[in-house]
Enzyme design. Structure first.
Site, PDB file in Angstrom:
ATOM      1  N   ALA A  59       2.833  -7.090   3.671  1.00 48.93           N
ATOM      2  CA  ALA A  59       3.890  -7.079   2.653  1.00 48.93           C
ATOM      3  C   ALA A  59       3.289  -6.631   1.331  1.00 48.93           C
ATOM      4  CB  ALA A  59       4.525  -8.464   2.492  1.00 48.93           C
ATOM      5  N   THR A  61       3.644  -7.936  -1.529  1.00 48.44           N
ATOM      6  CA  THR A  61       3.221  -9.059  -2.361  1.00 48.44           C
ATOM      7  C   THR A  61       1.983  -9.779  -1.845  1.00 48.44           C
ATOM      8  OG1 THR A  61       4.820 -10.459  -1.193  1.00 48.44           O
ATOM      9  CG2 THR A  61       5.500  -9.542  -3.311  1.00 48.44           C
ATOM     10  N   TYR A  62       1.534  -9.492  -0.636  1.00 48.70           N
ATOM     11  CA  TYR A  62       0.340 -10.163  -0.126  1.00 48.70           C
ATOM     12  C   TYR A  62      -0.872  -9.711  -0.945  1.00 48.70           C
ATOM     13  CZ  TYR A  62       3.071 -11.427   4.066  1.00 48.70           C
ATOM     14  OH  TYR A  62       4.016 -11.927   4.934  1.00 48.70           O
ATOM     15  N   SER A  63      -1.391 -10.617  -1.750  1.00 51.16           N
ATOM     16  CA  SER A  63      -2.520 -10.321  -2.643  1.00 51.16           C
ATOM     17  C   SER A  63      -2.231  -9.107  -3.525  1.00 51.16           C
ATOM     18  CB  SER A  63      -3.819 -10.112  -1.852  1.00 51.16           C
ATOM     19  OG  SER A  63      -4.240 -11.332  -1.274  1.00 51.16           O
ATOM     20  N   ARG A  64      -0.941  -9.019  -3.945  1.00 52.22           N
ATOM     21  CA  ARG A  64      -0.496  -7.941  -4.853  1.00 52.22           C
ATOM     22  C   ARG A  64      -0.941  -6.557  -4.385  1.00 52.22           C
ATOM     23  NH1 ARG A  64       1.579  -8.993 -10.102  1.00 52.22           N
ATOM     24  NH2 ARG A  64       2.872 -10.859  -9.869  1.00 52.22           N
TER      25      ARG A  64
END
Length: 342
Positions: A59, A61-64
């Protein structure tokens, strides 16, 4: 590895996909999950492919974005034959237009994901959550346009309520747009709310379930029991919003898992995962791992089945009274039959 057809489609997916939220470890929340770097990611991808898993989920948003970048590097040069999925909707910045499922943001975030993954398209693109501030028609028209443009193969949603999903399916049918074929949902032995409404909807409308956190954030990993709480700063501690690690309900489930694990000669997480992969409407379960040992153990959950008696034991240990109107409907099984009854 067993492959299953997604309901209402011709696409086959392995029963397990590998979730890459442990890649990167940027920010306090994801740091607790893991901090796998590119070399570690390549090794985990190798193991997955050796065992027939060609499906990798991430995704924006996973660790930006770091998870996507690391996954992209890990699969570089072997994109063909892989199934890659990613997501958008949740905040990627502090601006008023840095989150949501409206046209401009979907296009911006999709382009960013493609660049980080190093690919021209993703096989499945999820709306990570429902955006009640954007008309579903705007979201679905944009996604359909991206499919026509060849940047997405098919679409899914995640964490929708029943009416969110049904409204979206209705809009797709009305306008002739691509429909959600996958619903990425939380479902575990100690998180069974999916069964109340979303499972019957999935079966009726042919929307396959892709399960996230099947081990309840590590609560069903076998490392947590009445005598052993989660370590401070661990993933299980960070996922306390899924289920309290001091819950009697959790302990009853873990007790039952240990009993069945002893009966089957399997590990506790293998039993918990096997229970999930054999539930109605479930096409795929996301497994994650910080290291090779965890991944290999999780892979041992496939290729066998619990007995009816063992399933009944686990069900009984985790059965709860549903909220209204489901407890009322359950009084009339002749009118509203349970999808779990054979």
């Amino acid at each position: 590895m067993e492959y299953r057809k997604l309901a209402g489609t011709g696409l086959s997916v392995p029963v397990f996909s590998f979730g890459t939220a442990t890649f990167g470890g940027e920010g306090d929340f994801f740091k607790a999950w893991g901090n796998t770097d590119v070399q570690g990611a390549k090794r985990l991808v190798d193991i997955c492919l050796e065992h027939g898993i060609n499906f990798f989920d991430t995704a924006n948003t996973y660790s930006r974005g770091a998870s996507e970048r690391i996954l992209g590097d890990a699969v570089k040069g072997r994109r063909g034959g892989l199934i890659l999925s990613t997501k958008s909707t949740f905040p990627m910045g502090d601006g008023p237009n840095d989150c949501g499922s409206f046209r401009a943001n979907i296009i911006k975030e999709l382009e960013g994901s493609l660049k980080r993954l190093g690919t021209d398209y993703v096989d499945i693109y999820f709306m990570h959550g429902f955006d009640a501030t954007t008309p579903v028609e705007e979201t679905l028209r944009t996604l359909d346009d991206m499919i026509t443009a060849g940047k997405i193969r098919c679409i899914g949603c995640s964490n929708f309520s029943g009416w969110h999903l049904m409204k979206s399916l209705s809009a797709s049918e009305k306008h002739g747009w691509s429909r959600y074929i996958f619903h990425q949902v939380y479902y575990s032995l100690v998180g069974r709310e999916y069964e109340w409404e979303l499972m019957p909807l999935a079966l009726d409308q042919k929307v396959s379930a892709m399960v996230w956190s099947p081990l309840a954030g590590g609560a069903l990993s076998g490392k947590i029991n009445r005598k052993t709480p989660p370590k401070e700063g661990s993933r299980s501690a960070a996922m306390d919003f899924v289920i309290s690690s001091e819950s009697e309900y959790l302990f009853k489930a873990v007790d039952a898992l240990y009993e069945v694990a002893e009966e089957t000669g399997r590990t506790v997480p293998q039993v918990a995962l096997n229970w999930v992969i054999n539930r109605p409407s479930v096409a795929n379960v996301i497994i994650g791992a910080r290291n090779e040992q965890q991944l290999l153990d999780n892979l041992g959950a496939a290729g066998w089945k619990l007995t009816d008696e063992q399933v009944a034991k686990l069900d009984a240990a985790t059965n709860t009274k549903p909220v209204y109107p489901y407890w009322h409907q359950n009084q009339f099984p002749m009118l509203v039959p349970s999808p779990l009854k054979k």
